[in-house]
Design a protein around this motif. Structure first.
Motif, PDB file in Angstrom:
ATOM      1  N   HIS A  15      34.787  20.980  51.458  1.00 45.97           N
ATOM      2  CA  HIS A  15      35.980  20.455  50.780  1.00 45.97           C
ATOM      3  C   HIS A  15      37.000  21.566  50.544  1.00 45.97           C
ATOM      4  CE1 HIS A  15      38.533  18.445  47.898  1.00 45.97           C
ATOM      5  NE2 HIS A  15      37.907  17.310  48.139  1.00 45.97           N
ATOM      6  N   ALA A  17      39.190  22.006  48.354  1.00 45.48           N
ATOM      7  CA  ALA A  17      39.403  22.379  46.956  1.00 45.48           C
ATOM      8  C   ALA A  17      38.154  22.990  46.326  1.00 45.48           C
ATOM      9  CB  ALA A  17      39.844  21.167  46.149  1.00 45.48           C
ATOM     10  N   HIS A  19      37.119  25.846  46.939  1.00 43.09           N
ATOM     11  CA  HIS A  19      37.404  27.287  46.872  1.00 43.09           C
ATOM     12  C   HIS A  19      36.294  28.117  47.484  1.00 43.09           C
ATOM     13  CE1 HIS A  19      41.104  27.360  44.437  1.00 43.09           C
ATOM     14  NE2 HIS A  19      40.743  26.108  44.339  1.00 43.09           N
ATOM     15  N   HIS A 117      45.784  26.546  42.972  1.00 44.20           N
ATOM     16  CA  HIS A 117      45.574  25.497  41.967  1.00 44.20           C
ATOM     17  C   HIS A 117      46.650  24.420  42.124  1.00 44.20           C
ATOM     18  CE1 HIS A 117      44.161  23.642  38.412  1.00 44.20           C
ATOM     19  NE2 HIS A 117      45.000  24.164  37.549  1.00 44.20           N
ATOM     20  N   ASP A 120      45.906  22.396  45.256  1.00 44.15           N
ATOM     21  CA  ASP A 120      44.778  21.470  45.034  1.00 44.15           C
ATOM     22  C   ASP A 120      45.250  20.187  44.355  1.00 44.15           C
ATOM     23  OD1 ASP A 120      43.045  23.281  46.049  1.00 44.15           O
ATOM     24  OD2 ASP A 120      42.255  23.972  44.136  1.00 44.15           O
ATOM     25  N   VAL A 402      38.599  18.607  40.866  1.00 43.57           N
ATOM     26  CA  VAL A 402      39.462  19.542  41.591  1.00 43.57           C
ATOM     27  C   VAL A 402      40.262  20.385  40.601  1.00 43.57           C
ATOM     28  CG1 VAL A 402      41.375  19.701  43.217  1.00 43.57           C
ATOM     29  CG2 VAL A 402      39.603  17.997  43.561  1.00 43.57           C
ATOM     30  N   THR A 403      40.824  19.727  39.591  1.00 43.28           N
ATOM     31  CA  THR A 403      41.608  20.436  38.571  1.00 43.28           C
ATOM     32  C   THR A 403      40.733  21.433  37.824  1.00 43.28           C
ATOM     33  OG1 THR A 403      42.909  18.438  38.273  1.00 43.28           O
ATOM     34  CG2 THR A 403      43.124  20.112  36.580  1.00 43.28           C
ATOM     35  N   GLY A 406      39.778  24.367  39.828  1.00 44.44           N
ATOM     36  CA  GLY A 406      40.967  25.209  39.930  1.00 44.44           C
ATOM     37  C   GLY A 406      41.225  26.007  38.668  1.00 44.44           C
TER      38      GLY A 406
END
Length: 417
Positions: A15, A17, A19, A117, A120, A402-403, A406
């Protein structure tokens, strides 16, 4: 009636996001997360083990590759641990150069974080803006060490060399004609300090641009406000440090509370959040960029006024000058021993920590008097944050994962180490 079971899903490692190489096993009730299980170790490079088989100096470039967006801060903790153990005095000028580059690194880290971030969550432009400023700071890294990222610039006892008097110039090419190149080279006519001074003048306006795009943006606030709330008590209990802890309202910064290098001589503020959500952590990091810019300015002023040595004169740990090495037998022996065998650090143990952009990065070093560490333990700031991910994402939607990943500013080089 059939029994309703929770649905299990893999988030990452592919994925975008995630990272890097995070495999997150999510247990879902519909769209709501019941449990998150981070699986780590997919980027394991055995840094701690490798350090036991390399001389003290050979491990410096490995530190760059831990958190590969905050290169020099990693090195700083490592060389500080060696200096503590060996009792090496670092020249004041070297301390200021280190502080300046630590803060440049902090800005680099936060720019990378903000761009990624934003991307994302769906803010494309801010990513391009952030990388525009990163380019200038990468040039500063390159001017001083020869490498854009993995600088290997700090040494036990100081820094590798003083800052250059000239900056590399762009040359005309098929893409840029002479007039364009002349404009690009305008701020490169002087020394590295002049170039950085020009950057510190421009940078606050750049941060204003990011804030214009995000701070009062309705979509940005809907995606970050009240997402991943951590109370101050839980933040402390979970071992959080850095912006993750300060975003929850705990004023803890090693640069103020346990000053190292030249931080006690400088004037700066510690931004602190109120609500402990992703939006507060965003505000804290943006303000940290402004404060780092202030520190860099002060360092430039001090470095201009105070020339001097940037490396210790103790030749058991730092090589003698080339000239004296070629004239003096004792210096030649020092040089030969240092470059064949490496420095011998007295037996003992030491812990050195720095306020890394992501939190407290600690190096616990045990020496048995040999030319290699007996044991090296790295306290990665991102590790406790990732451990807290499960608690932070429970009850949120998949999109909020995701948030939260991030907002934690996770880099796997240091977590897996």
């Amino acid at each position: 009636m059939p029994e309703i079971k929770n649905y299990t899903m893999n988030f990452g490692p592919q994925h975008p996001a995630a990272h890097g190489v995070l495999r997150l096993v999510l247990e879902l009730d519909g769209e709501v997360i019941q449990r998150a299980d981070p699986h780590i170790g997919l980027l394991h490079r055995a840094t701690e083990k490798l350090a036991e088989h390399k001389t003290f100096l050979q491990s410096v470039p490995y530190m760059d590759r831990l958190d590969y967006v905050s290169m020099l801060c990693n090195e700083h903790a490592y060389v500080q641990a060696i200096e503590k153990l060996a009792g090496i005095d670092v020249p004041v000028r070297a301390q200021y150069i280190r502080v300046m580059f630590d803060e440049i690194t902090r800005i680099l880290n936060h720019l990378m974080w903000l761009g990624a971030h934003g991307l994302d969550i769906g803010a494309m432009t801010v990513f391009l803006y952030c990388f525009r400023e990163r380019e200038d700071l990468m040039d500063a890294y390159e001017a001083v060490s020869g490498a854009r990222m993995h600088a290997a610039y700090y040494r036990p006892g100081g820094v590798y060399r003083d800052m250059p008097d000239t900056m590399p110039q762009y040359e005309a090419s098929k893409i840029h004609n002479a007039a364009a190149v002349k404009k690009m080279n305008e701020n490169r006519q002087g020394s590295l300090l002049d170039f950085l001074e020009d950057f510190t003048r421009r940078f606050p306006t750049c941060v204003d641009e990011y804030e214009t795009l995000l701070t009062d943006n309705r979509i940005w606030k809907q995606r970050t406000v009240d997402i991943g709330i951590v109370t101050p008590e839980r933040a402390v209990a979970l071992g959080m440090t850095g912006p993750m802890l300060r975003g929850s309202g705990v004023e803890w910064d090693l640069r103020k509370k346990r000053p190292y290098a030249a931080y006690d001589q400088l004037d700066f503020d510690i931004p602190v959040g109120k609500n402990g959500d992703s939006y507060d952590r965003y505000l804290v990091r943006v303000e940290e960029m402004r404060q780092s810019n202030r520190i860099v300015k002060q360092c430039i002023t001090w470095l201009r006024a105070n020339p001097g040595a940037v490396m210790t004169t103790n030749h058991k740990f730092a090589p003698p000058a080339r000239e004296s090495m070629k004239q003096n037998m004792e210096e030649l022996i020092h040089h030969f021993k240092l470059f064949t065998e490496g420095m011998h650090v007295p037996a003992g143990e030491a812990y050195a920590a720095v306020e890394h952009p992501k939190g407290e990065l600690g190096i616990y070093l045990v020496s048995d008097g040999a030319n290699k560490p007996y044991r090296l333990k790295i306290r990665a700031p991102g590790f406790p944050h990732l451990a807290a991910l499960d608690e932070m994402v429970r009850g949120h939607m998949i999109a909020d994962v995701v948030t939260i990943i991030g907002t934690q500013d996770i880099v796997f080089g240091e977590i897996d180490r």
